[in-house]
Design a protein around this motif. Structure first.
Motif, short mmCIF file in Angstrom:
data_model
loop_
_atom_site.label_atom_id
_atom_site.label_comp_id
_atom_site.label_asym_id
_atom_site.label_seq_id
_atom_site.Cartn_x
_atom_site.Cartn_y
_atom_site.Cartn_z
N HIS A 68 0.26 5.37 5.54
CA HIS A 68 1.09 4.18 5.40
C HIS A 68 2.34 4.55 4.62
O HIS A 68 2.34 5.50 3.82
N ASP A 70 3.88 3.47 2.13
CA ASP A 70 3.88 3.48 0.66
C ASP A 70 3.04 4.63 0.09
O ASP A 70 2.93 4.77 -1.13
N HIS A 71 2.45 5.43 0.96
CA HIS A 71 1.64 6.58 0.51
C HIS A 71 2.25 7.94 0.87
O HIS A 71 1.86 8.95 0.30
N ASP A 166 -6.46 2.89 -0.21
CA ASP A 166 -6.46 1.42 -0.14
C ASP A 166 -7.80 0.88 0.35
O ASP A 166 -7.91 -0.29 0.73
#
Ligand code: ZN
Length: 313
Positions: A68, A70-71, A166
């Protein structure tokens, strides 16, 4: 500062919601590795934070729990700062290796979510059942589908530390993206929680938020949340749309309402979710309801024609 329960070679760079946490490992006196690298907008900050924490060590490996935005948004900048691919390799979950190396933005999630990432190539991949050496410790790799079908988690059995991405936070877990478009994901999420419980971690380093040790309580909360979503998948879809909209606000801080609506109407995942759960509704109506939800929750505020990010207490 060292965190109790964590081996001394493991350092958590706790970030916010736009950028996931980075976990830094001191492999020896000279080298270091990092798991997850934040969002592309924060790439320069990630490079600075990693440099500060590493001191004179060289970064030789970047590993992602999942891809993702944000990773993995700092992968390209960190690799470049470390001297390029010859000095620092990137390792991704096996299910994403082909898509990354072809930089297939349709197969990766960036285009569908209307988010961004800087392109990079992976030298190798990891899969469930593998063992990874990070910080002088052996980490077992487990599959963690649900939030993301290709996601992996890492467990260090002697210290009983889990890097959960997550798949589990102290208060919840990431949106179960397949379910937003009517594909199965709740069952996989349940099984992933089961896998985590069976590992009996003493400490969890989540993708977002501080490391935590009351893992049993977090599992109770996660299961209760999952049950509520299973009982009402539309509630989960609504939650997922709010999360996507909030991510835009975290990036922009303040944005013209019409521009935000245009983003919403253009994001493929949003329109597919709207078609799936609100088939008779115009996407602009779904946008208004999603925005109203954020405002009511105190996560956004309206100021003339602008939508502004707001922090909930
Ligand atoms: Zn994620």
């Amino acid at each position: 500062m060292p965190i109790p329960f964590l081996p001394l070679s493991v350092h958590v760079l706790e970030r916010g919601w736009l950028s996931a946490n980075s976990i830094l490992f001191f492999d020896d006196d000279d080298t270091a590795s990092v798991v997850d690298t934040g969002y592309v907008l924060h790439a320069a900050q990630t490079v600075a934070l990693v440099r500060l924490a590493m001191g004179s060590r060289k970064l030789t490996r970047i590993v992602n729990t999942h891809l993702h935005s944000d990773h993995c948004g700092g992968n390209a900048a960190l690799q470049a700062a470390a001297g390029g691919a010859a000095c620092c390799t990137i390792t991704v979950p096996v299910g994403e290796l082909q898509a990354v190396n072809a930089w297939d933005e349709d197969a990766l999630s960036f285009r569908a979510t209307g988010q961004h990432a800087a392109g990079f190539s992976a030298a190798d991949s990891i899969a469930a059942g593998d063992t990874l050496c990070l910080g002088g410790l052996r980490w077992r790799v487990y599959a963690a589908p649900g939030h993301d079908p290709h996601a992996l988690i890492l467990f260090q059995p002697e210290a009983r530390v889990l890097i959960s991405g997550d798949a589990l936070w102290e208060h919840g877990f990431g949106v179960i993206f397949p379910e937003m478009v009517g594909e199965a994901g709740f069952g996989a999420t349940r099984e992933t929680l089961q896998v985590i419980e069976a590992l009996e971690p003493a400490c969890v380093i989540p993708g977002h938020g501080a490391p935590f040790v009351d893992v049993a309580a977090s599992l109770v909360r996660a299961r209760s949340r999952l049950r509520a979503f299973e009982d009402d998948p539309k509630r989960h879809a609504r939650h997922g749309l709010r999360v996507l909209l909030k991510f835009q606000l975290l990036q922009q801080q303040s944005i013209d309402r019409e521009a935000l609506q245009a983003w919403f109407e253009a994001a493929d995942l949003v329109t597919r979710t709207a078609r799936c759960f609100w088939p008779g509704c115009k996407v602009r109506t779904v946008f208004s309801e999603t925005l109203d939800g954020l405002v009511l929750a105190g996560a956004a505020r309206l100021d003339a024609g602008l939508v502004c990010n707001a922090e909930t207490a």
